[in-house]
Write a protein that holds these residues in place. Structure first.
Motif, PDB file in Angstrom:
ATOM      1  N   GLY A 113       0.792  -1.231   0.000  1.00  0.00           N
ATOM      2  CA  GLY A 113       0.000   0.000   0.000  1.00  0.00           C
ATOM      3  C   GLY A 113       0.816   1.269   0.000  1.00  0.00           C
ATOM      4  N   GLU A 114       2.094   1.156   0.333  1.00  0.00           N
ATOM      5  CA  GLU A 114       2.939   2.344   0.303  1.00  0.00           C
ATOM      6  C   GLU A 114       3.002   2.961  -1.084  1.00  0.00           C
ATOM      7  N   TRP A 115       2.858   2.145  -2.111  1.00  0.00           N
ATOM      8  CA  TRP A 115       2.823   2.705  -3.467  1.00  0.00           C
ATOM      9  C   TRP A 115       1.598   3.594  -3.644  1.00  0.00           C
ATOM     10  N   GLU A 116       0.469   3.174  -3.109  1.00  0.00           N
ATOM     11  CA  GLU A 116      -0.737   4.007  -3.175  1.00  0.00           C
ATOM     12  C   GLU A 116      -0.495   5.330  -2.445  1.00  0.00           C
ATOM     13  N   LEU A 117       0.232   5.261  -1.338  1.00  0.00           N
ATOM     14  CA  LEU A 117       0.553   6.479  -0.584  1.00  0.00           C
ATOM     15  C   LEU A 117       1.461   7.399  -1.394  1.00  0.00           C
TER      16      LEU A 117
ATOM     17  N   VAL B  72      -4.887   6.610   3.412  1.00  0.00           N
ATOM     18  CA  VAL B  72      -3.910   5.589   3.017  1.00  0.00           C
ATOM     19  C   VAL B  72      -2.799   5.499   4.055  1.00  0.00           C
ATOM     20  N   TYR B  73      -2.318   6.633   4.518  1.00  0.00           N
ATOM     21  CA  TYR B  73      -1.251   6.618   5.518  1.00  0.00           C
ATOM     22  C   TYR B  73      -1.691   5.882   6.778  1.00  0.00           C
ATOM     23  N   PHE B  74      -2.868   6.227   7.300  1.00  0.00           N
ATOM     24  CA  PHE B  74      -3.319   5.590   8.541  1.00  0.00           C
ATOM     25  C   PHE B  74      -3.584   4.097   8.346  1.00  0.00           C
ATOM     26  N   ARG B  75      -4.001   3.712   7.168  1.00  0.00           N
ATOM     27  CA  ARG B  75      -4.183   2.281   6.884  1.00  0.00           C
ATOM     28  C   ARG B  75      -2.832   1.564   6.869  1.00  0.00           C
ATOM     29  N   GLU B  76      -1.849   2.153   6.214  1.00  0.00           N
ATOM     30  CA  GLU B  76      -0.540   1.511   6.090  1.00  0.00           C
ATOM     31  C   GLU B  76       0.284   1.588   7.368  1.00  0.00           C
ATOM     32  N   ALA B  77       0.032   2.603   8.179  1.00  0.00           N
ATOM     33  CA  ALA B  77       0.795   2.766   9.421  1.00  0.00           C
ATOM     34  C   ALA B  77       0.096   2.132  10.621  1.00  0.00           C
TER      35      ALA B  77
ATOM     36  N   VAL C 121       0.397  15.264  10.136  1.00  0.00           N
ATOM     37  CA  VAL C 121       0.017  13.985   9.512  1.00  0.00           C
ATOM     38  C   VAL C 121       0.700  13.849   8.158  1.00  0.00           C
ATOM     39  N   LEU C 122       0.678  14.907   7.372  1.00  0.00           N
ATOM     40  CA  LEU C 122       1.324  14.879   6.059  1.00  0.00           C
ATOM     41  C   LEU C 122       2.828  14.649   6.191  1.00  0.00           C
ATOM     42  N   PHE C 123       3.450  15.285   7.159  1.00  0.00           N
ATOM     43  CA  PHE C 123       4.874  15.069   7.429  1.00  0.00           C
ATOM     44  C   PHE C 123       5.132  13.585   7.681  1.00  0.00           C
ATOM     45  N   ASN C 124       4.306  12.973   8.518  1.00  0.00           N
ATOM     46  CA  ASN C 124       4.467  11.558   8.839  1.00  0.00           C
ATOM     47  C   ASN C 124       4.202  10.667   7.632  1.00  0.00           C
ATOM     48  N   ALA C 125       3.242  11.035   6.810  1.00  0.00           N
ATOM     49  CA  ALA C 125       2.955  10.257   5.598  1.00  0.00           C
ATOM     50  C   ALA C 125       4.147  10.297   4.641  1.00  0.00           C
ATOM     51  N   CYS C 126       4.734  11.469   4.484  1.00  0.00           N
ATOM     52  CA  CYS C 126       5.914  11.595   3.618  1.00  0.00           C
ATOM     53  C   CYS C 126       7.095  10.815   4.206  1.00  0.00           C
ATOM     54  N   ALA C 127       7.272  10.905   5.513  1.00  0.00           N
ATOM     55  CA  ALA C 127       8.361  10.173   6.169  1.00  0.00           C
ATOM     56  C   ALA C 127       8.154   8.665   6.028  1.00  0.00           C
ATOM     57  N   HIS C 128       6.927   8.211   6.146  1.00  0.00           N
ATOM     58  CA  HIS C 128       6.610   6.790   5.979  1.00  0.00           C
ATOM     59  C   HIS C 128       6.989   6.339   4.559  1.00  0.00           C
ATOM     60  N   SER C 129       6.618   7.131   3.573  1.00  0.00           N
ATOM     61  CA  SER C 129       6.940   6.805   2.181  1.00  0.00           C
ATOM     62  C   SER C 129       8.442   6.789   1.950  1.00  0.00           C
TER      63      SER C 129
ATOM     64  N   LEU D   2      10.838   3.624   0.813  1.00  0.00           N
ATOM     65  CA  LEU D   2      11.779   3.668  -0.317  1.00  0.00           C
ATOM     66  C   LEU D   2      13.211   3.396   0.139  1.00  0.00           C
ATOM     67  N   SER D   3      13.525   3.756   1.352  1.00  0.00           N
ATOM     68  CA  SER D   3      14.855   3.466   1.886  1.00  0.00           C
ATOM     69  C   SER D   3      15.090   1.958   2.001  1.00  0.00           C
ATOM     70  N   THR D   4      14.076   1.214   2.419  1.00  0.00           N
ATOM     71  CA  THR D   4      14.241  -0.245   2.491  1.00  0.00           C
ATOM     72  C   THR D   4      14.336  -0.839   1.087  1.00  0.00           C
ATOM     73  N   PHE D   5      13.579  -0.289   0.157  1.00  0.00           N
ATOM     74  CA  PHE D   5      13.645  -0.738  -1.228  1.00  0.00           C
ATOM     75  C   PHE D   5      15.031  -0.436  -1.802  1.00  0.00           C
ATOM     76  N   LEU D   6      15.584   0.725  -1.461  1.00  0.00           N
ATOM     77  CA  LEU D   6      16.920   1.086  -1.919  1.00  0.00           C
ATOM     78  C   LEU D   6      17.962   0.100  -1.399  1.00  0.00           C
TER      79      LEU D   6
END
Length: 159
Positions: free
Chosen positions: A61-65, A95-100, A117-125, A129-133
């Motif tokens: 779901g992070e992709w949706e975020l 989406v953020y609250f669902r994924e977090a 909330v937006l700050f946290n959503a961006c940080a979550h995304s 991506l850091s784990t994907f990297l």
């Protein structure tokens, strides 16, 4: 211009950090980055390509975020006071609250301002991506090891 829209500031900076994360992932899969730079890919194109490169994370779901944050940023970039802004922000939050869900302190974040909330959503995304990297770097190292086996007489390709 007399007032600072904190949410817009967080959104623009968060979007930029996410895009840098996407670019860093893509860089791990190409050997001549200059050609990728010349393609001048949009954020959405980078995200779709990165998602296609995922071995097991393409359905998360992070992709949706990531795409919801991009939609909110695009709306803001074209209209500062768009009626769509609140709808797109609501999508990001949902989406953020669902994924977090289940993460430490997420219930506290729900009580915060939209900007937080937006700050946290961006940080979550960005964290996703850091784990994907990290996975992508491992893949690149395996490719380089294969290259050393296949081309032992050639100079090593730079990591």
């Amino acid at each position: 211009m007399e007032t600072v829209d904190e949410m817009a500031h967080v959104l623009l900076k968060g979007h930029l950090l996410i895009e840098e994360g996407l670019s860093a992932v893509l860089d791990q899969y190409v050997f001549h980055r200059e050609h990728l730079e010349e393609a001048r890919l949009t954020f959405a194109q980078k995200a779709h390509i990165a998602r296609a490169l995922c071995l097991r994370k393409n359905t998360l779901g992070e992709w949706e975020l990531v795409f919801a944050i991009n939609a909110l940023r695009n709306n803001l970039a074209h209209k500062l006071n768009s009626p769509e802004r609140s709808k797109r922000l609501a999508k990001v939050k949902d989406v953020y609250f669902r994924e977090a869900a289940g993460f430490e302190r997420v219930e506290e974040v729900k009580k915060e301002s939209d900007t937080v909330v937006l700050f946290n959503a961006c940080a979550h995304s960005a964290g996703f991506l850091s784990t994907f990297l990290a996975d992508s770097r491992g893949f690149r190292q395996m490719v380089h090891a294969m290259d050393r086996q296949l081309n032992p007489n050639l100079p090593p390709f730079e990591l």
